[in-house]
Design a protein around this motif. Sequence first.
Motif, PDB file in Angstrom:
ATOM      1  N   GLU A  46      -8.400  10.335 -29.672  1.00 19.69           N
ATOM      2  CA  GLU A  46      -7.087  10.781 -28.818  1.00 19.69           C
ATOM      3  C   GLU A  46      -6.982  10.032 -28.405  1.00 19.69           C
ATOM      4  OE1 GLU A  46      -5.173  13.641 -26.326  1.00 19.69           O
ATOM      5  OE2 GLU A  46      -6.496  12.773 -24.779  1.00 19.69           O
ATOM      6  N   LEU A  47      -4.949   9.265 -29.400  1.00 23.83           N
ATOM      7  CA  LEU A  47      -3.956   8.172 -29.257  1.00 23.83           C
ATOM      8  C   LEU A  47      -3.439   8.573 -28.130  1.00 23.83           C
ATOM      9  CD1 LEU A  47      -4.294   5.094 -30.683  1.00 23.83           C
ATOM     10  CD2 LEU A  47      -1.778   6.381 -31.654  1.00 23.83           C
ATOM     11  N   VAL A  48      -3.776   7.472 -26.772  1.00 19.78           N
ATOM     12  CA  VAL A  48      -2.913   8.775 -26.114  1.00 19.78           C
ATOM     13  C   VAL A  48      -1.529   7.326 -25.390  1.00 19.78           C
ATOM     14  CG1 VAL A  48      -5.426   9.578 -24.818  1.00 19.78           C
ATOM     15  CG2 VAL A  48      -4.411   6.832 -23.547  1.00 19.78           C
ATOM     16  N   ALA A  49      -2.094   6.224 -25.538  1.00 19.74           N
ATOM     17  CA  ALA A  49      -0.622   5.598 -25.278  1.00 19.74           C
ATOM     18  C   ALA A  49      -0.618   4.087 -26.075  1.00 19.74           C
ATOM     19  CB  ALA A  49      -0.757   4.321 -24.181  1.00 19.74           C
ATOM     20  N   THR A  50       0.734   3.790 -26.758  1.00 17.45           N
ATOM     21  CA  THR A  50       1.048   3.001 -28.099  1.00 17.45           C
ATOM     22  C   THR A  50       2.090   1.768 -27.690  1.00 17.45           C
ATOM     23  OG1 THR A  50       2.440   4.205 -29.687  1.00 17.45           O
ATOM     24  CG2 THR A  50       0.047   4.049 -30.223  1.00 17.45           C
ATOM     25  N   ILE A  51       2.112   0.308 -27.790  1.00 18.40           N
ATOM     26  CA  ILE A  51       2.905   0.166 -27.307  1.00 18.40           C
ATOM     27  C   ILE A  51       3.572  -1.254 -28.108  1.00 18.40           C
ATOM     28  CG2 ILE A  51       1.682  -1.618 -26.051  1.00 18.40           C
ATOM     29  CD1 ILE A  51       4.367  -2.420 -24.184  1.00 18.40           C
ATOM     30  N   THR A  52       4.680  -0.786 -29.303  1.00 14.60           N
ATOM     31  CA  THR A  52       5.280  -2.585 -30.118  1.00 14.60           C
ATOM     32  C   THR A  52       5.066  -3.439 -29.853  1.00 14.60           C
ATOM     33  OG1 THR A  52       7.383  -1.921 -30.364  1.00 14.60           O
ATOM     34  CG2 THR A  52       5.884  -0.376 -31.172  1.00 14.60           C
ATOM     35  N   SER A  53       5.342  -4.239 -30.256  1.00 13.86           N
ATOM     36  CA  SER A  53       5.269  -5.600 -29.879  1.00 13.86           C
ATOM     37  C   SER A  53       6.949  -5.849 -29.121  1.00 13.86           C
ATOM     38  CB  SER A  53       4.715  -6.827 -31.700  1.00 13.86           C
ATOM     39  OG  SER A  53       6.225  -6.621 -32.282  1.00 13.86           O
ATOM     40  N   GLY A  54       7.769  -5.109 -29.213  1.00 10.33           N
ATOM     41  CA  GLY A  54       8.970  -5.775 -28.707  1.00 10.33           C
ATOM     42  C   GLY A  54       8.934  -4.557 -27.745  1.00 10.33           C
ATOM     43  N   GLY A  55       8.301  -3.465 -27.286  1.00 11.61           N
ATOM     44  CA  GLY A  55       7.916  -2.977 -25.854  1.00 11.61           C
ATOM     45  C   GLY A  55       8.144  -1.875 -25.719  1.00 11.61           C
ATOM     46  N   THR A  56       8.118  -0.685 -27.576  1.00 10.43           N
ATOM     47  CA  THR A  56       8.667  -0.314 -26.823  1.00 10.43           C
ATOM     48  C   THR A  56       6.863   1.094 -26.989  1.00 10.43           C
ATOM     49  OG1 THR A  56      10.578   0.126 -28.842  1.00 10.43           O
ATOM     50  CG2 THR A  56       9.537   2.079 -28.489  1.00 10.43           C
ATOM     51  N   THR A  57       7.321   2.075 -25.903  1.00  8.09           N
ATOM     52  CA  THR A  57       6.173   2.780 -25.623  1.00  8.09           C
ATOM     53  C   THR A  57       6.519   4.685 -26.316  1.00  8.09           C
ATOM     54  OG1 THR A  57       7.469   3.382 -23.509  1.00  8.09           O
ATOM     55  CG2 THR A  57       5.309   0.938 -24.354  1.00  8.09           C
ATOM     56  N   SER A  58       4.951   4.885 -26.577  1.00  7.41           N
ATOM     57  CA  SER A  58       4.716   6.541 -26.568  1.00  7.41           C
ATOM     58  C   SER A  58       3.903   6.256 -26.039  1.00  7.41           C
ATOM     59  CB  SER A  58       4.851   6.329 -27.771  1.00  7.41           C
ATOM     60  OG  SER A  58       3.535   5.853 -28.467  1.00  7.41           O
ATOM     61  N   TYR A  59       3.862   8.011 -25.496  1.00  4.26           N
ATOM     62  CA  TYR A  59       2.679   8.672 -24.804  1.00  4.26           C
ATOM     63  C   TYR A  59       2.054   9.513 -24.477  1.00  4.26           C
ATOM     64  CZ  TYR A  59       3.156   4.660 -21.501  1.00  4.26           C
ATOM     65  OH  TYR A  59       3.668   3.253 -21.382  1.00  4.26           O
ATOM     66  N   SER A  60       0.520  10.074 -25.067  1.00  2.00           N
ATOM     67  CA  SER A  60       0.560  11.784 -25.385  1.00  2.00           C
ATOM     68  C   SER A  60       0.789  12.835 -24.312  1.00  2.00           C
ATOM     69  CB  SER A  60      -1.044  12.029 -25.612  1.00  2.00           C
ATOM     70  OG  SER A  60      -1.819  11.471 -24.279  1.00  2.00           O
ATOM     71  N   ASP A  61       1.110  13.961 -24.306  1.00  6.04           N
ATOM     72  CA  ASP A  61       1.227  15.394 -22.974  1.00  6.04           C
ATOM     73  C   ASP A  61       0.503  14.389 -22.182  1.00  6.04           C
ATOM     74  OD1 ASP A  61       2.930  17.343 -25.577  1.00  6.04           O
ATOM     75  OD2 ASP A  61       4.004  15.311 -25.045  1.00  6.04           O
ATOM     76  N   SER A  62      -1.119  14.738 -22.614  1.00  3.31           N
ATOM     77  CA  SER A  62      -1.684  14.806 -21.495  1.00  3.31           C
ATOM     78  C   SER A  62      -1.973  13.972 -20.567  1.00  3.31           C
ATOM     79  CB  SER A  62      -3.046  14.880 -22.329  1.00  3.31           C
ATOM     80  OG  SER A  62      -3.590  12.973 -22.970  1.00  3.31           O
ATOM     81  N   ILE A  63      -0.537  12.431 -20.973  1.00  2.00           N
ATOM     82  CA  ILE A  63      -1.052  11.189 -19.941  1.00  2.00           C
ATOM     83  C   ILE A  63       0.168  10.789 -19.365  1.00  2.00           C
ATOM     84  CG2 ILE A  63      -3.420  10.426 -20.505  1.00  2.00           C
ATOM     85  CD1 ILE A  63      -0.015   8.190 -21.754  1.00  2.00           C
ATOM     86  N   GLU A  64       1.479  11.867 -19.620  1.00  2.00           N
ATOM     87  CA  GLU A  64       2.248  11.291 -19.837  1.00  2.00           C
ATOM     88  C   GLU A  64       3.231  10.981 -17.911  1.00  2.00           C
ATOM     89  OE1 GLU A  64       5.172  10.654 -22.729  1.00  2.00           O
ATOM     90  OE2 GLU A  64       6.988   9.982 -20.703  1.00  2.00           O
ATOM     91  N   GLY A  65       3.862  10.434 -18.079  1.00  2.00           N
ATOM     92  CA  GLY A  65       4.072   9.930 -16.817  1.00  2.00           C
ATOM     93  C   GLY A  65       3.449   9.667 -14.930  1.00  2.00           C
ATOM     94  N   ARG A  66       1.314   9.516 -15.817  1.00  3.59           N
ATOM     95  CA  ARG A  66       1.259   9.123 -15.242  1.00  3.59           C
ATOM     96  C   ARG A  66      -0.099   7.581 -14.950  1.00  3.59           C
ATOM     97  NH1 ARG A  66      -3.918  11.839 -14.891  1.00  3.59           N
ATOM     98  NH2 ARG A  66      -3.627  12.895 -17.137  1.00  3.59           N
ATOM     99  N   PHE A  67       0.426   7.389 -16.855  1.00  9.86           N
ATOM    100  CA  PHE A  67      -0.406   5.697 -17.185  1.00  9.86           C
ATOM    101  C   PHE A  67       0.775   5.715 -17.978  1.00  9.86           C
ATOM    102  CE2 PHE A  67      -4.907   8.099 -19.058  1.00  9.86           C
ATOM    103  CZ  PHE A  67      -4.886   8.149 -17.483  1.00  9.86           C
ATOM    104  N   THR A  68       0.548   3.651 -18.033  1.00  9.54           N
ATOM    105  CA  THR A  68       2.150   3.172 -18.743  1.00  9.54           C
ATOM    106  C   THR A  68       1.177   1.896 -19.265  1.00  9.54           C
ATOM    107  OG1 THR A  68       2.695   3.338 -16.118  1.00  9.54           O
ATOM    108  CG2 THR A  68       3.287   1.587 -17.803  1.00  9.54           C
ATOM    109  N   VAL A  69       1.568   1.627 -20.655  1.00  3.52           N
ATOM    110  CA  VAL A  69       1.246   0.794 -20.941  1.00  3.52           C
ATOM    111  C   VAL A  69       1.908  -0.241 -21.485  1.00  3.52           C
ATOM    112  CG1 VAL A  69       1.866   1.982 -23.023  1.00  3.52           C
ATOM    113  CG2 VAL A  69      -0.398   0.395 -22.763  1.00  3.52           C
ATOM    114  N   THR A  70       0.917  -1.254 -21.096  1.00  3.98           N
ATOM    115  CA  THR A  70       2.369  -2.923 -20.737  1.00  3.98           C
ATOM    116  C   THR A  70       1.465  -3.524 -22.325  1.00  3.98           C
ATOM    117  OG1 THR A  70       0.805  -3.000 -19.168  1.00  3.98           O
ATOM    118  CG2 THR A  70       3.167  -2.617 -18.917  1.00  3.98           C
TER     119      THR A  70
END
Length: 123
Positions: A46-70
């Motif tokens: 499963e894809l849990v976190a993504t970040i675009t070149s512009g810095g827009t992030t998205s997270y799966s519900d399972s890790i939202e609020g606990r994981f941070t992608v940079t």
Amino acid sequence: QVQVVESGGGLVQAGGSLRLSCAASGDTHCISAMGWGRQAPGKERELVATITSGGTTSYSDSIEGRFTVTRDNAKSTVFLQMNSLKAEDTAVYYCNAECPRVENGVLNRYEYWGKGTQVTVSS
């Protein structure tokens, strides 16, 4: 071609933290989004976190609020800070890089995956 290599996995107790790193090399100028997926035993990736070149992030519900992608675009690296880890976060974590290319007038999206790094959370 793009190569991605993960590092930073390990064993941690529930409630602890880990920081994963991923370095991309090769044809890195084509990379748009980067991110992290994971695969637990007996489950699909499963894809849990993504970040675009512009810095827009998205997270799966399972890790939202606990994981941070940079991301560090200059160094073609992406990080995953994992806090408040749970036993169910145990999985192999894979880095992902996406390269969109227009070929013969058609937009193709190529995805590159690393070999993964094991994260084990003990309860």
